[in-house]
Design a protein around this motif. Structure first.
Motif: not given
Length: 329
Positions: A29-44, A61-72
């Motif tokens: 997950a990106q640190n900082g403020q923003g709208t939580p947004f989770a992305m699921q990848a297809s592999w490691v 992603y932070a520039d777009e106002g998102l707090a990305l939670d990238y999930r491998p």
């Protein structure tokens, strides 16, 4: 052959309506403020996802106002399950597995874009005994993962051939039989396995199923229809940041993989030279004159027709390009 490629080939035969499986321990997950947004990848984590890593590293992603939670992903993660259990807003999937879930199990999923314009699945052989087109397979031994046999049969039929013309044997996701001359070719990922073959002192040649009668997308961007309706602004923000990351990544495909050696790529068992090879090889399969993630109407129609030939009764209604249209407006 790496596990990431093996998992893709296995996923075609997987069911996805049983619900999401457990998440892997690693979540970026990106640190900082923003709208939580989770992305699921297809592999490691490997070069297949470089554009998203670049976007995270550079703060897009932070520039777009998102707090990305990238999930491998991983061997026990079904990306469609993450969507259906509301654990992710967007997932990368194989178009075969997603539209099989939609048409055969009623999953409320929709494809909103594609990472790979052309699936990287192809026929790989040694340069000293090259197989460069379907017709060259006549009388040869071809190793194919069982779940992909229908795709190969569709490719052969599109070229006036049948399984009577080729001896098809199971593939164990290992180029050793090819190197030993026990088989003449294998169905594999052209973005990666040629590197493994090079390490053994051989050169590889390949051709894509996409270019010879089986034109499907890969790493399709998939959401639930509810998310498409309720989170359009967030999805557009994610698309903008992700496209920006891929565009930056491909400015020089050799630049970023070394920078990720101790972060995104740490512990994946792959050499950085392998990741660089992968990143370079995937560039022409991802880039499009219409922009990364685009899906032309004609390409969607060809994908739907190809899926129909392997028993998946998809339609163009299972694709929605409205977000891409807004992105390009």
């Amino acid at each position: 052959m790496t596990l990431s490629r093996r998992r893709f080939l296995q996923m075609t035969g997987s069911g996805v309506m049983a619900g999401a499986l457990g998440w892997p321990a690693l979540s970026m997950a990106q640190n900082g403020q923003g709208t939580p947004f989770a992305m699921q990848a297809s592999w490691v984590n490997d070069a297949e996802f470089s554009g998203y890593f670049v976007a995270q590293r550079n703060g897009y992603y932070a520039d777009e106002g998102l707090a990305l939670d990238y999930r491998p992903g991983g061997p026990d993660v079904i990306p469609e399950g993450a969507l259906l259990s509301n654990r992710a807003a967007v997932a990368l999937t194989t178009v075969e597995s997603t539209l099989k879930a939609v048409t055969q199990q009623g999953a409320p999923l929709v494809v909103i874009g594609t990472q790979y314009q052309k699936s990287p699945v192809g026929i790989v052989s040694l340069a000293r005994t090259p197989i460069e087109k379907p017709e060259d397979l006549a009388g040869k031994v071809l190793a194919v993962p069982p779940v992909n046999r229908l795709a190969v049969e569709a490719m052969l039929a599109a070229n006036g051939m049948s399984t009577d013309d080729v001896r098809i044997v199971p593939y164990a996701y290992d180029p050793t039989p090819l190197l030993k001359g026990e088989i003449d070719a294998s169905l594999d990922f052209v973005t990666n396995v040629p590197y493994t073959i090079q390490l053994q002192g051989e050169d590889a040649v390949s051709f894509l199923l996409y270019d010879h009668g089986f034109p499907v997308f890969n790493d399709t961007l998939v959401v639930t229809r509810q998310t498409l309706e309720n989170r359009r602004a967030d999805l557009l923000a994610w698309l903008r940041a992700s496209r920006r990351g891929w565009e930056e990544n491909f400015q020089d495909p050799t630049r970023y993989p070394p920078l990720f050696a101790d972060s995104f790529f740490a512990g994946n068992g792959r050499a950085i030279d392998n990741e660089i090879f992968f990143n370079q090889a995937q560039k022409p399969l991802i880039e499009s004159p219409n922009g990364i993630f685009s899906m032309a109407d004609a390409d969607i129609a060809r994908c739907v027709e190809a899926l129909g030939r392997i028993g998946i009764d998809a339609s163009t209604e299972h694709f929605d390009t409205s977000l891409l249209a807004e992105l390009d407006a």
